[in-house]
Design an enzyme around this catalytic site. Structure first.
Site, PDB file in Angstrom:
ATOM      1  N   HIS A  73      19.375  16.588  77.794  1.00 40.07           N
ATOM      2  CA  HIS A  73      18.076  15.425  78.683  1.00 40.07           C
ATOM      3  C   HIS A  73      19.103  15.235  79.471  1.00 40.07           C
ATOM      4  O   HIS A  73      19.748  14.297  79.326  1.00 40.07           O
ATOM      5  CB  HIS A  73      17.272  14.835  77.942  1.00 40.07           C
ATOM      6  CG  HIS A  73      16.683  13.711  78.563  1.00 40.07           C
ATOM      7  ND1 HIS A  73      15.805  14.183  79.564  1.00 40.07           N
ATOM      8  CD2 HIS A  73      16.586  12.410  78.339  1.00 40.07           C
ATOM      9  CE1 HIS A  73      15.061  12.814  80.408  1.00 40.07           C
ATOM     10  NE2 HIS A  73      15.595  11.654  80.158  1.00 40.07           N
ATOM     11  N   CYS A 126      10.529  11.832  77.379  1.00 44.24           N
ATOM     12  CA  CYS A 126      11.274  12.612  77.715  1.00 44.24           C
ATOM     13  C   CYS A 126      12.005  13.670  76.841  1.00 44.24           C
ATOM     14  O   CYS A 126      13.064  14.338  76.800  1.00 44.24           O
ATOM     15  CB  CYS A 126      12.670  11.800  77.490  1.00 44.24           C
ATOM     16  SG  CYS A 126      12.238  10.629  79.580  1.00 44.24           S
ATOM     17  N   ASN A 166      16.007  11.844  86.434  1.00 45.60           N
ATOM     18  CA  ASN A 166      15.366  12.113  85.082  1.00 45.60           C
ATOM     19  C   ASN A 166      14.052  13.014  85.627  1.00 45.60           C
ATOM     20  O   ASN A 166      13.099  11.445  86.086  1.00 45.60           O
ATOM     21  CB  ASN A 166      15.308  11.055  84.937  1.00 45.60           C
ATOM     22  CG  ASN A 166      15.044  10.567  83.154  1.00 45.60           C
ATOM     23  OD1 ASN A 166      14.418  11.935  83.211  1.00 45.60           O
ATOM     24  ND2 ASN A 166      15.182   9.980  82.672  1.00 45.60           N
TER      25      ASN A 166
HETATM   26  O1  UT7 Z   1      14.777   9.064  79.649  1.00 39.64           O
HETATM   27  C1  UT7 Z   1      14.995   8.488  78.782  1.00 39.64           C
HETATM   28  C2  UT7 Z   1      15.742   8.173  78.973  1.00 39.64           C
HETATM   29  N1  UT7 Z   1      16.326   6.778  79.714  1.00 39.64           N
HETATM   30  C3  UT7 Z   1      17.392   6.674  79.652  1.00 39.64           C
HETATM   31  O2  UT7 Z   1      18.204   7.073  79.285  1.00 39.64           O
HETATM   32  C4  UT7 Z   1      18.217   5.426  80.783  1.00 39.64           C
HETATM   33  C5  UT7 Z   1      19.634   4.430  79.701  1.00 39.64           C
HETATM   34  N2  UT7 Z   1      19.571   3.558  80.532  1.00 39.64           N
HETATM   35  C6  UT7 Z   1      20.995   3.538  81.021  1.00 39.64           C
HETATM   36  O3  UT7 Z   1      21.054   4.292  81.940  1.00 39.64           O
HETATM   37  C7  UT7 Z   1      21.340   2.558  81.957  1.00 39.64           C
HETATM   38  O4  UT7 Z   1      20.892   0.618  81.292  1.00 39.64           O
HETATM   39  C8  UT7 Z   1      20.921   1.846  83.414  1.00 39.64           C
HETATM   40  C9  UT7 Z   1      21.758   2.877  83.911  1.00 39.64           C
HETATM   41  C10 UT7 Z   1      19.459   1.922  83.801  1.00 39.64           C
HETATM   42  C11 UT7 Z   1      21.620   0.992  83.828  1.00 39.64           C
HETATM   43  O5  UT7 Z   1      22.608   0.295  84.206  1.00 39.64           O
HETATM   44  P1  UT7 Z   1      23.466  -0.535  83.593  1.00 39.64           P
HETATM   45  O6  UT7 Z   1      25.097   0.183  83.251  1.00 39.64           O
HETATM   46  O7  UT7 Z   1      22.919  -0.933  82.048  1.00 39.64           O
HETATM   47  O8  UT7 Z   1      23.277  -1.500  84.571  1.00 39.64           O
HETATM   48  P2  UT7 Z   1      22.180  -2.832  83.746  1.00 39.64           P
HETATM   49  O9  UT7 Z   1      21.711  -2.907  83.901  1.00 39.64           O
HETATM   50  O10 UT7 Z   1      23.981  -3.962  83.007  1.00 39.64           O
HETATM   51  O11 UT7 Z   1      22.662  -4.305  85.128  1.00 39.64           O
HETATM   52  C12 UT7 Z   1      24.276  -3.692  86.013  1.00 39.64           C
HETATM   53  C13 UT7 Z   1      23.581  -4.952  87.535  1.00 39.64           C
HETATM   54  C14 UT7 Z   1      22.333  -5.517  86.772  1.00 39.64           C
HETATM   55  O12 UT7 Z   1      22.851  -7.283  88.197  1.00 39.64           O
HETATM   56  P3  UT7 Z   1      23.713  -8.059  88.010  1.00 39.64           P
HETATM   57  O13 UT7 Z   1      22.575  -8.567  86.571  1.00 39.64           O
HETATM   58  O14 UT7 Z   1      24.899  -8.072  86.463  1.00 39.64           O
HETATM   59  O15 UT7 Z   1      23.918  -9.165  88.383  1.00 39.64           O
HETATM   60  C15 UT7 Z   1      21.568  -5.503  88.066  1.00 39.64           C
HETATM   61  O16 UT7 Z   1      20.536  -6.218  88.021  1.00 39.64           O
HETATM   62  O17 UT7 Z   1      23.144  -4.310  88.257  1.00 39.64           O
HETATM   63  C16 UT7 Z   1      21.645  -4.632  88.786  1.00 39.64           C
HETATM   64  N3  UT7 Z   1      21.436  -3.553  89.327  1.00 39.64           N
HETATM   65  C17 UT7 Z   1      21.348  -2.750  90.002  1.00 39.64           C
HETATM   66  N4  UT7 Z   1      22.317  -2.756  91.681  1.00 39.64           N
HETATM   67  C18 UT7 Z   1      21.965  -2.535  92.157  1.00 39.64           C
HETATM   68  C19 UT7 Z   1      20.314  -2.998  88.577  1.00 39.64           C
HETATM   69  N5  UT7 Z   1      19.651  -1.731  89.155  1.00 39.64           N
HETATM   70  C20 UT7 Z   1      20.241  -1.875  90.393  1.00 39.64           C
HETATM   71  C21 UT7 Z   1      20.125  -1.348  91.370  1.00 39.64           C
HETATM   72  N6  UT7 Z   1      21.055  -1.342  92.616  1.00 39.64           N
HETATM   73  N7  UT7 Z   1      19.346  -0.219  91.745  1.00 39.64           N
END
Ligand code: UT7
Length: 326
Positions: free
Chosen positions: A253, A120, A283
């Protein structure tokens, strides 16, 4: 007198198939994968993304974006003397997507063409290489493209990643000038974080070994990204002798609106100085910055003479910033 690399044309292209979060959620539901528009919008700011048709490659998206950038620059494609494509989803293992693009553009002048692989951060890396080659006199008119078909490497059984990415391409034409263009650049990598965002598979003996789909520890990437982006931006500003308040537009980005908001806050820039396309594109990895830049230019937001700060972050772990005058 310093020889600058100036942007003289921008272009971009999105494949026609657009999926809203609800469209994607409906497709994933058929696989038994649950997600929702609410979750995706709240955690990422993404509302829609574009996916290329199966027979469309990165070079095809790059071709459309390049044609528009070349047209906007008002030059002939044969006048380009260097092509750099930033991509992590190349058409082939080799040759480079840049060489394929050169042929598709009908450029027969023998100019060098190569790919840059910094995920990225690829576009800020490619722009910095192009700037260096213009400054040394090795090149005069450079086509720099970010192009991706990330839909090919997504695991549609993994809702934590497949809702985040999209396909697209953006391009710029740089020209040597005595008028300020690219002012400074700051690039970094820390290979100790290879595992937090990767496609670990590879080709060996005619087989794909390992998993050829994207893996990401989203929280680890998030934390690293918000920790490094403002520092890279400040370093680029310092090199150019400018302040945060001199920035007219921040074009980061486009991965997650929360990362963009955090960086803008740290740089004391209001969100109305940030070009945002993540809501409509998702993204698109190396394509996201040139897509957002072209959107900014064509919508009339980004104007000639303005100071623009580009910044990228992604797999590697890689990150960097480029400061320029439009
Ligand atoms: O391009 C390179 C750069 N990449 C990035 O910058 C990505 C960086 N990371 C992020 O943007 C975020 O970490 C994410 C968007 C990927 C995830 O957001 P988060 O706030 O960190 O969520 P999380 O991983 O802590 O997940 C929270 C909850 C989990 O459930 P529990 O364990 O709390 O019950 C996940 O299982 O959200 C759940 N979850 C979803 N629910 C519905 C994860 N993905 C999904 C989904 N739909 N698609």
């Amino acid at each position: 007198m310093r020889r600058y690399a100036r942007i003289i044309g921008t272009g971009s292209y999105l494949p026609p198939r657009r999926l809203t979060n609800n469209d994607l959620a409906a497709e994933l539901a058929q696989r038994g994968i649950e997600t929702s528009d609410e979750w995706i919008v709240e955690r990422t700011g993404i509302r829609a993304r574009h996916f290329a048709a199966p027979d469309v490659a990165s070079s095809d998206l790059a071709l459309e974006a390049s044609r528009k950038a070349i047209e906007a620059a008002g030059i002939n494609a044969q006048d380009i003397d260097l092509i750099i494509v930033a991509t992590s989803t190349p058409d082939m293992v080799f040759p480079s997507t840049a060489a394929i693009l050169q042929h598709k553009l009908g450029i027969s002048n023998g100019c060098p063409a190569f790919d840059v692989q910094a995920v990225c951060s690829g576009f800020v890396y490619a722009l910095t290489v192009a700037d260096s080659m213009i400054q040394t006199g090795a090149a005069k008119r450079v086509l720099v493209v970010g192009s991706e078909v990330f839909s090919r490497i997504l695991d549609f059984n993994d809702r934590t990643t497949c809702v985040l990415f999209g396909d697209g391409a953006g391009a710029v034409v740089l020209e040597a000038s005595d008028q300020p263009g690219i002012l400074s650049a700051e690039l970094h990598a820390d290979g100790s974080h290879v595992g937090i965002l990767c496609v670990p598979g590879h080709v060996s003996g005619g087989n794909v070994l390992g998993d050829p789909l994207l893996k990401m520890d989203g929280q680890a990437v998030f934390k690293l990204a918000v920790g490094v982006l403002d520092k890279a931006a400040r370093a680029a500003l310092e090199k150019a002798g400018l302040q945060e308040s001199d920035v007219d537009w921040l074009i980061p980005h486009q991965a997650n609106i929360r990362i963009m908001q955090s960086t803008a806050r740290k740089l004391k820039l209001s969100m109305d100085k940030v070009v945002v396309t993540v809501d409509q594109h998702g993204n698109t990895s190396a394509a996201s910055i040139p897509l957002a830049l072209d959107h900014g230019v064509r919508s009339g937001q980004v104007k000639p003479g303005q100071t623009v700060l580009l910044e990228g972050v992604g797999g590697g772990f890689t990150w960097g910033a480029v400061l320029l005058k439009m």
